[in-house]
Design an enzyme around this catalytic site. Structure first.
Site, PDB file in Angstrom:
ATOM      1  N   LYS A  40      -4.450  -6.837   3.580  1.00 41.43           N
ATOM      2  CA  LYS A  40      -4.459  -5.739   2.604  1.00 41.43           C
ATOM      3  C   LYS A  40      -5.870  -5.491   2.086  1.00 41.43           C
ATOM      4  CE  LYS A  40      -2.740  -2.727  -0.373  1.00 41.43           C
ATOM      5  NZ  LYS A  40      -3.742  -2.531  -1.406  1.00 41.43           N
ATOM      6  N   GLU A  62     -10.049   1.911   3.905  1.00 44.03           N
ATOM      7  CA  GLU A  62      -9.744   3.053   3.040  1.00 44.03           C
ATOM      8  C   GLU A  62     -11.012   3.561   2.349  1.00 44.03           C
ATOM      9  OE1 GLU A  62      -7.541   3.303  -1.200  1.00 44.03           O
ATOM     10  OE2 GLU A  62      -6.308   2.477   0.415  1.00 44.03           O
ATOM     11  N   HIS A  75      -7.629  -3.585   4.760  1.00 39.51           N
ATOM     12  CA  HIS A  75      -7.031  -2.240   4.720  1.00 39.51           C
ATOM     13  C   HIS A  75      -7.741  -1.407   3.654  1.00 39.51           C
ATOM     14  CE1 HIS A  75      -4.370   0.457   2.442  1.00 39.51           C
ATOM     15  NE2 HIS A  75      -3.735   0.723   3.576  1.00 39.51           N
ATOM     16  N   ASN A  76      -7.939  -1.992   2.478  1.00 40.84           N
ATOM     17  CA  ASN A  76      -8.594  -1.260   1.395  1.00 40.84           C
ATOM     18  C   ASN A  76     -10.058  -0.965   1.720  1.00 40.84           C
ATOM     19  OD1 ASN A  76      -6.134  -1.657   0.163  1.00 40.84           O
ATOM     20  ND2 ASN A  76      -6.993  -2.278  -1.795  1.00 40.84           N
ATOM     21  N   SER A 117       0.828  -1.203   0.000  1.00 42.92           N
ATOM     22  CA  SER A 117       0.000   0.000   0.000  1.00 42.92           C
ATOM     23  C   SER A 117       0.859   1.248   0.000  1.00 42.92           C
ATOM     24  CB  SER A 117      -0.923   0.017   1.224  1.00 42.92           C
ATOM     25  OG  SER A 117      -1.697   1.202   1.231  1.00 42.92           O
TER      26      SER A 117
END
Length: 473
Positions: free
Chosen positions: A183, A190, A186-187, A129
Site C-alpha cells: 500500500k 499515486e 501504491h501511494n 485504497s
C-alpha cells in the site's frame, strides 16, 4: 448479547463509517465503537435499518463480537494505533484477530505483528485504497499477515472489495508487513501519477488552454489508453466553477499541496534498498516545493526565466503531451513495481506482482485501464526484470519516446517546471544506455579514496587501482 456480530470496527471517521456500511451491506452484522460516544450514537441512529450494534465501551464492543473476534482499527497511524491495541489486548482471547486498516508504516506493522503473536492474538496490516467512495462501494484491499488468518478474513474482504471481470480486488499479499508495504508503494505511484498529470496541465496552461478546453482534453484521454480514475476526476475538476467568483475552481485553489507521509516513506525505503524511483522522488519533492509558497513568491521577483512562447498548434500539443504522459506513467509504475519486487525478495515475502497489479485495477485511486496490461505482463513472465521490457510496454515507449523528448525540451526551453516528466525520461535514457559516464565517476572515487574499479577488458569481479599523481593545492 445473544446475536453476536460478525465484524467490529473502531474509529468512525468518514472512512470507517463507509467501511462499516459496506460490510453490513454484504449481509454481516457489524459492531462499532468510537472514542467519542456521541459519534457512535449518531452514526447508528442515522441507519436504523442496518444491522449495526453501537457500543459505548471497549469491553461492551469486544463482548458483542462472535469468536474468533475480527476487530478492524481505523484510526490515525502511529501512536493512536498502538494505544487502541494496548487497550484491546486484555479484553481479547487467543486466536482473535486485529486488523489495522490505516496507512501505517510497514515496519510498525511488523513490530505489532510480533507483539500480538506473543499475546496469542492474530494481526493483519491491511492497506485500503479508494478513498471514501471506495470504502463504501468497494475498495482495493492489500492485507498482509499469516495465510491462516487471511483464510478467516477472506469471505469478508472478498465480499466488500471492488470487482473487475469477476475478480475481487483483494489478495493475500504476504506475511508480516507486506500488505502495508505494498500500500505504501501504491501511494508512491499515486504521487507520481498525480504529479505527471499536473505537469501536463502546466504545459497546457502555458499554451493558453481554457478550463473548458482542458476538460475536453482529459475527457477524451479518459476514453483511450490513459483511461483512469485520476484522469476522470481531473476532467471533472476542470468543469467546476467557483460559486463565489464564477472562475474555474482550479484557478482559485492555492498552489500548495499536502501529503500524509507515505510518499516520503517510499523514497526512504528506495534509498535503503538502492532502487531508483526518480519519478516518485520528483513528485514528492514537487509537493514539498509547492508548500514553500512565500519563498517562491519572493524568488519570482528576483530570478529570471525565459519568455514563454509555445508556438505549437494546440491539437498537435495535445498529442505530444498525451504520449509523454503515457510514457512517464509507465516509468512511474515500472519503478514502483521494481521496488516492490526488490524488497519482497529481500524479505522473502514471495510477492506476486501480477496479483498485486490485478487488485489495483478496481477500487483504488490508481485504478486504470493499463493495469490490465501490467497484470498480463507479469502473468506472462513472472521473472520480468523491468516493466519497460514487456513487449507491449516496450513498443509504447519506443513509439512515444520522440514526442516525450519534444515535450520535455519544450517545457525546459520555456521555463515550465516538469520534474517528473524529466526524471522519467532520464531514467528511461539511463536504463537503455549500454555505457554511462560512471566510468569517470569510478576513476574519481579511486583517485581520492582508492576505491578501485573494474575494467572493460577484464572479467567482472576483478578490481584494480591506479597510482594517480599527487594533486597540490
Amino acid at each position: 448479547m445473544e446475536n453476536k456480530s460478525d465484524f467490529g470496527l473502531i474509529g468512525l471517521a468518514v472512512m470507517g463509517q463507509n467501511l462499516v456500511l459496506n460490510v453490513e451491506s454484504r449481509g454481516f452484522q457489524v459492531s462499532v465503537y468510537n472514542r467519542t460516544g456521541s459519534v457512535t450514537d449518531e452514526f447508528v441512529s442515522a441507519h436504523p435499518d442496518k444491522k449495526l450494534v453501537g457500543t459505548q465501551s471497549l469491553e461492551e464492543f469486544v463482548q458483542s463480537l462472535a469468536r474468533p473476534r475480527k476487530v478492524m482499527i481505523m484510526v490515525k497511524a502511529g501512536g493512536p494505533v498502538d494505544a487502541v491495541i494496548e487497550s484491546l489486548i486484555p479484553l481479547l482471547e487467543e486466536g482473535d484477530i486485529i486488523i489495522d486498516g490505516g496507512n501505517s508504516l510497514y515496519t510498525d506493522t511488523e513490530r505489532r505483528d510480533a507483539w500480538l503473536e506473543k499475546e496469542g492474538l492474530r494481526f493483519i496490516g491491511a492497506g485500503v485504497s479508494g478513498g471514501e467512495e471506495g470504502a463504501r462501494k468497494g475498495p482495493s484491499i492489500m492485507p498482509g499477515g499469516p495465510e491462516s488468518t487471511w483464510d478467516v478474513m477472506k469471505p469478508i474482504f472478498e465480499s466488500i472489495s471492488a470487482k473487475v471481470d469477476g475478480e475481487a480486488c483483494v489478495t493475500h499479499i504476504g506475511p508480516g508487513g507486506a500488505g502495508h508495504y505494498v500500500k505504501m508503494i501504491h501511494n508512491g505511484i499515486e504521487y507520481g501519477d498525480m504529479q505527471l498529470i499536473c505537469e501536463a496541465y502546466s504545459i497546457f496552461k502555458a499554451a493558453g488552454f481554457t478550463a473548458e478546453e482542458l476538460a475536453a482534453v482529459f475527457t477524451e484521454w479518459n476514453n483511450g489508453d490513459l483511461e483512469s480514475y485520476l484522469i476522470q476526476i481531473t476532467a471533472e475538476i476542470f468543469k467546476q466553477n467557483d460559486p463565489e467568483t464564477g472562475a474555474p475552481i482550479v484557478d482559485v485553489i492555492l498552489d500548495t499541496a499536502g501529503q500524509k507521509g507515505t510518499g516520503r516513506w517510499t523514497i526512504m525505503n528506495a534509498v535503503e534498498n538502492a532502487v531508483v524511483i526518480s519519478t516518485i522522488n520528483a513528485a514528492v519533492e514537487a509537493r514539498i516545493l509547492s508548500s514553500m509558497k512565500e519563498k517562491r513568491v519572493d524568488a519570482s521577483t528576483q530570478l529570471e526565466g525565459p519568455k514563454v512562447e509555445l508556438s505549437v498548434e494546440k491539437a498537435a500539443l495535445v498529442d505530444k503531451v498525451r504520449d509523454a504522459l503515457y510514457a512517464s506513467k509507465i516509468i512511474s509504475y515500472a519503478q514502483g513495481l521494481d521496488l516492490i519486487a526488490t524488497t519482497g525478495e529481500q524479505k522473502g515475502w514471495n510477492l506476486d506482482l501480477a496479483a498485486i497489479a490485478a487488485i489495483w485495477r478496481g477500487g483504488c485511486i490508481i485504478r486504470a485501464r493499463f493495469l490490465n496490461r501490467i497484470t498480463d505482463a507479469y502473468r506472462n513472465n513472472a521473472e520480468l526484470s523491468n516493466l519497460m521490457l514487456d513487449p507491449f510496454f516496450k513498443d509504447v515507449l519506443n513509439k512515444n519516446q520522440q514526442n516525450w523528448r519534444e515535450v520535455v525540451a519544450l517545457a525546459v526551453s520555456n521555463g515550465i517546471p516538469v520534474p517528473a516528466f524529466s526524471a522519467s525520461l532520464g531514467y528511461y535514457d539511463s536504463y537503455r544506455n549500454e555505457r554511462l559516464s560512471a566510468n569517470l565517476l569510478q576513476a574519481q572515487r579511486d583517485f581520492f579514496g582508492a576505491h578501485t574499479y573494474e575494467r572493460t577488458d577484464k572479467p567482472r569481479g576483478e578490481f584494480f587501482h591506479t597510482d594517480w599523481p599527487e594533486v597540490i593545492d
